[in-house]
Design a protein around this motif. Structure first.
Motif, mmCIF file in Angstrom:
data_model
loop_
_atom_site.group_PDB
_atom_site.id
_atom_site.type_symbol
_atom_site.label_atom_id
_atom_site.label_comp_id
_atom_site.label_asym_id
_atom_site.label_seq_id
_atom_site.Cartn_x
_atom_site.Cartn_y
_atom_site.Cartn_z
ATOM 1 N N GLY A 254 5.235 4.301 6.475
ATOM 2 C CA GLY A 254 4.387 5.778 6.508
ATOM 3 C C GLY A 254 3.646 6.614 4.932
ATOM 4 O O GLY A 254 4.060 5.688 3.858
ATOM 5 N N PRO A 255 3.844 8.170 5.422
ATOM 6 C CA PRO A 255 3.652 9.121 5.943
ATOM 7 C C PRO A 255 3.130 8.534 7.652
ATOM 8 O O PRO A 255 1.815 8.431 7.622
ATOM 9 C CB PRO A 255 3.974 10.083 5.235
ATOM 10 C CG PRO A 255 2.736 9.946 4.647
ATOM 11 C CD PRO A 255 3.011 8.387 4.034
ATOM 12 N N LYS A 264 4.323 3.791 16.015
ATOM 13 C CA LYS A 264 4.914 3.105 15.597
ATOM 14 C C LYS A 264 5.876 2.216 15.957
ATOM 15 O O LYS A 264 6.937 2.476 15.922
ATOM 16 C CB LYS A 264 4.734 3.802 14.167
ATOM 17 C CG LYS A 264 5.199 2.666 12.851
ATOM 18 C CD LYS A 264 4.502 1.303 12.791
ATOM 19 C CE LYS A 264 5.484 0.795 11.670
ATOM 20 N NZ LYS A 264 3.937 0.032 11.144
ATOM 21 N N GLU A 265 5.265 0.417 15.920
ATOM 22 C CA GLU A 265 7.038 -0.331 16.476
ATOM 23 C C GLU A 265 7.566 -0.998 15.263
ATOM 24 O O GLU A 265 8.694 -1.542 16.153
ATOM 25 C CB GLU A 265 5.968 -0.863 17.696
ATOM 26 C CG GLU A 265 5.910 0.007 19.097
ATOM 27 C CD GLU A 265 5.011 -1.482 19.964
ATOM 28 O OE1 GLU A 265 5.336 -2.272 19.948
ATOM 29 O OE2 GLU A 265 4.317 -0.655 21.160
ATOM 30 N N ASN A 270 4.363 -1.641 6.383
ATOM 31 C CA ASN A 270 3.300 -0.259 6.553
ATOM 32 C C ASN A 270 2.508 -0.446 7.567
ATOM 33 O O ASN A 270 0.909 -0.260 6.995
ATOM 34 C CB ASN A 270 3.350 -0.316 4.954
ATOM 35 C CG ASN A 270 3.382 1.338 5.329
ATOM 36 O OD1 ASN A 270 3.537 2.171 5.843
ATOM 37 N ND2 ASN A 270 2.609 1.646 3.983
ATOM 38 N N ASN A 271 1.840 -1.332 8.414
ATOM 39 C CA ASN A 271 1.073 -1.103 9.073
ATOM 40 C C ASN A 271 0.585 -0.450 9.572
ATOM 41 O O ASN A 271 1.772 0.452 10.233
ATOM 42 C CB ASN A 271 0.591 -2.329 9.825
ATOM 43 C CG ASN A 271 0.974 -4.295 9.399
ATOM 44 O OD1 ASN A 271 0.081 -4.056 7.866
ATOM 45 N ND2 ASN A 271 1.406 -4.750 9.623
ATOM 46 N N GLU A 272 -0.982 0.461 9.632
ATOM 47 C CA GLU A 272 -0.949 1.729 9.957
ATOM 48 C C GLU A 272 -1.092 1.591 11.530
ATOM 49 O O GLU A 272 -1.786 0.249 12.534
ATOM 50 C CB GLU A 272 -2.575 2.155 9.693
ATOM 51 C CG GLU A 272 -2.632 2.944 8.478
ATOM 52 C CD GLU A 272 -2.169 3.990 7.988
ATOM 53 O OE1 GLU A 272 -2.206 4.711 9.171
ATOM 54 O OE2 GLU A 272 -0.913 3.804 7.157
#
Length: 416
Positions: A254-255, A264-265, A270-272
């Motif tokens: 995040g954030p 977000k799964e 930290n992939n958007e």
């Protein structure tokens, strides 16, 4: 002129009651399905007390630590140490808070009587981000927090269980062999407001040092336009940590905004989140839910128009042009859509309320109720959605029949 159209439409509805009822109920069910989707999304993402700042709030719930040799990966909540060194000093946000919620027993002071409760360890900034309604008292102060004084805010239901009808202010209870004094009582918070929800709120410094423990982080931006700046600042802090750490690199997962957190799964990277893809799927589903019943309803619209072809021919013979015929038919179907929309809106509220445990199921089991705040239902945007859906359904279901009726030749219409 428009009043005449409405009166005519109402009269036609009363003439063929069976077809009218089927059309209205078909419209109502279509709108119910669409509104359940919209309301479910609204309740999770719009500003609802006490989470009144959702539109400008971001969250970090996990960190990913990886050894430099790549042999070890550890995903955990944000440690107090990482928060203190690399997040608490962010310059862009308006406020930053950290929370950790657990379930445990609390005891009446000097008694064996206990109750199980959801307990949140947090800090004074929590009260600046979330707006809980105090029935008496106030939040624990910054001085109490810094000194680690065991004070607590509790919800009204728990106050009733612990102290009956007496005022809970100044009363005491025991938690983990420590006596806490009640400094405030708030209205019950629905567990649907996941980030603000608890039954007891205590300063985490009453349990351990400030740089100990593991937490989720809430970041309040001055404006949602600052989201990209906040993300950039967090990424810069990751680089700074990585240059100072000998064995591990750290990534904050995040954030993310409120909507991004729902999409977000994968907590390992930290992939958007692909918000465009998510919105596209959402709108395609809505379109299908509208299109399928619209095709069925168009059959009823066509049936009604066929039965009125002679009337349409006479009206055209007396000078009614194509646009007037088209508008009249659309008005008649719009009345059906509005009546169906009102019924559908009521049904959608009922469905969301009755099935809330399934629609808003959470991996975490809470003791408090997941009541739906009234403010989630009384929303101008929701009523606007209903009206737009009614108009869209009306155009889809009656547009082609109305267009065909307006293009009928006078002789063909009268003789049909």
């Amino acid at each position: 002129m428009y009043k005449i159209y409405i009166k005519q439409a109402w009269q036609i509805l009363k003439e063929d009651k069976v077809v009218s009822i089927i059309s209205i109920l078909g419209t109502a069910l279509a709108i119910t399905m669409v509104m359940v989707m919209i309301l479910t999304q609204e309740i999770k993402t719009t500003n609802i007390a006490p989470e009144v700042n959702r539109e400008r709030t971001m969250y970090i719930k996990w960190t990913r630590e990886e050894s430099r040799n790549g042999n070890s990966i550890n995903v955990n909540m944000v440690s107090g140490k990482l928060y203190k060194q690399y997040l608490s000093q962010l310059k862009t946000p308006e406020a930053i808070s950290m929370q950790n919620r657990s379930q445990n027993r609390i005891y009446l002071a000097n008694s064996d009587k206990f109750f199980k409760a959801d307990i949140m360890d947090t800090d004074p900034e929590f009260w600046n981000i979330y707006r809980l309604s105090f029935l008496e008292g106030k939040p624990f102060s910054r001085e109490d927090f810094q000194s680690g004084i065991p004070s607590a805010v509790i919800c009204e239901d728990l106050a009733q269980k612990l102290f009956g009808g007496d005022s809970a202010l100044g009363k005491e209870f025991e938690y983990k062999n420590k006596v806490y004094k009640v400094c405030g009582v708030v209205k019950n918070v629905s567990s649907l407001c996941y980030n603000a929800y608890s039954q007891v709120w205590i300063p985490y410094t009453s349990k351990y040092e400030q740089d100990n423990g593991y937490f989720s982080i809430t970041i309040l931006a001055k404006d949602k336009k600052d989201f990209s700046k906040i993300k950039k600042e967090v990424r810069e802090n990751e680089v700074r940590y990585s240059t100072q750490a000998d064995k591990y690199t750290v990534k904050f997962i995040g954030p993310y905004s409120c909507q991004e957190s729902l999409v977000k799964e994968d907590n390992m990277t930290n992939n958007e989140p692909d918000m465009k893809k998510n919105f596209r799927k959402f709108y395609i589903t809505l379109a299908i839910l509208l299109l399928v019943p619209a095709i069925n309803l168009s059959g009823f619209s066509l049936f009604k128009i066929i039965n009125r072809t002679s009337e349409i021919g006479i009206r055209k013979a007396f000078g009614a042009n194509k646009s007037k015929i088209l508008i009249q038919v659309l008005y008649e179907n719009l009345l059906t859509s509005i009546l169906g929309g009102i019924i559908g809106l009521i049904l959608s509220y009922s469905v969301v309320t009755l099935l809330k445990d399934r629609l808003f199921a959470s991996e975490e089991k809470f003791i408090g109720e997941n009541t739906i705040p009234v403010s989630a239902f009384i929303s101008p945007s929701v009523f606007l959605y209903v009206f737009l859906i009614c108009v869209a359904l009306n155009l889809l279901s009656s547009g082609i029949p109305a267009w065909r009726a307006s293009r009928m030749r006078i002789v063909e219409a009268i003789n049909s």
